[in-house]
Design a protein around this motif. Structure first.
Motif, short mmCIF file in Angstrom:
data_model
loop_
_atom_site.label_atom_id
_atom_site.label_comp_id
_atom_site.label_asym_id
_atom_site.label_seq_id
_atom_site.Cartn_x
_atom_site.Cartn_y
_atom_site.Cartn_z
N ARG A 36 -2.58 -9.79 -7.73
CA ARG A 36 -2.22 -9.11 -6.48
C ARG A 36 -2.00 -7.67 -6.21
NH1 ARG A 36 3.72 -11.14 -4.54
NH2 ARG A 36 4.43 -10.20 -6.76
N PHE A 37 -1.37 -6.85 -7.63
CA PHE A 37 -1.30 -5.67 -7.34
C PHE A 37 -2.31 -4.63 -8.24
CE2 PHE A 37 3.31 -7.18 -6.71
CZ PHE A 37 3.25 -6.95 -5.43
N HIS A 139 0.95 -0.03 -8.02
CA HIS A 139 0.91 -0.22 -6.50
C HIS A 139 2.28 -0.13 -5.92
CE1 HIS A 139 0.33 -2.33 -2.84
NE2 HIS A 139 -0.84 -2.31 -3.02
N ASN A 142 4.42 -3.09 -5.93
CA ASN A 142 5.00 -3.54 -7.03
C ASN A 142 6.37 -3.02 -7.58
OD1 ASN A 142 4.99 -4.95 -9.57
ND2 ASN A 142 2.89 -4.35 -10.25
N SER A 145 7.15 -3.76 -11.60
CA SER A 145 6.60 -2.65 -12.37
C SER A 145 7.13 -1.42 -12.21
CB SER A 145 5.09 -2.54 -12.21
OG SER A 145 4.47 -3.88 -12.78
#
Length: 175
Positions: A36-37, A139, A142, A145
């Motif tokens: 996704r990211f 990203h 995100n 993260s």
């Protein structure tokens, strides 16, 4: 054969990748939660195999690379983490600085495994990588993260243009 040292934490074992790890890595890099990211599309078997070759090559050429993360209690594949130098075509460029990266299987999100593994990897890097700092790109959507990177000492260095999108560039000075 692997050139990567094995690192053990209370719950995890970090070890070099083996050819037999390919199916687990394919499963992760085809998972919607993982991609996704990171790239936004599932990787093919060939692309995952090339990723593993890149990991091995990093250890051979640079003395650092990526580890496979395994849950010690169960032997289950958790994810991948480590350092690489990809000479990304980004603006600004951070070529020559080791880049930290991580990806975990969705079933291990939210359990502190990423923090545990990242703490161990950064301690290893501080002791074995001579660079003045490491960087990571994340990203902007995100949040998990970004929160983790900042919690372990990465500071925002600004936006980074990469592959037609915008990422956040973060840096962590070696203690």
């Amino acid at each position: 054969m692997t050139l990567a040292p094995t690192i053990e934490t209370p719950r995890l074992e970090l070890r070099g990748h083996l050819p037999s790890d390919l199916p687990d890595s394919i499963r992760m890099w085809q998972s919607p939660e993982t991609i996704r990211f990171i790239g936004g599309r599932p990787l093919t078997e060939e692309e995952v195999w090339l990723r593993l070759l890149r990991y091995w090559g990093g250890w051979a050429m640079l003395g650092y690379g990526f580890w496979r993360i395994v849950e010690r209690a169960t032997g289950r594949f958790v994810g991948e983490i480590g350092f690489h130098e990809l000479h990304r075509d980004s603006q600004p460029s951070f070529a020559g600085e080791p880049e930290t990266g991580w990806a975990l299987m969705a079933e291990f999100h939210g359990r502190g495994f990423a923090r545990e593994a990242l703490d161990a990897v950064l301690a290893w890097g501080d002791a074995h990588i001579e660079a003045g700092r490491t960087v990571c790109i994340i990203h902007p959507a995100n949040a998990a993260s970004l929160k983790l990177a900042r919690a372990v000492g990465y500071a925002d260095l600004g936006d980074l243009a990469y592959k037609g999108g915008t990422m956040v560039l973060l840096g962590r000075d070696r203690p």
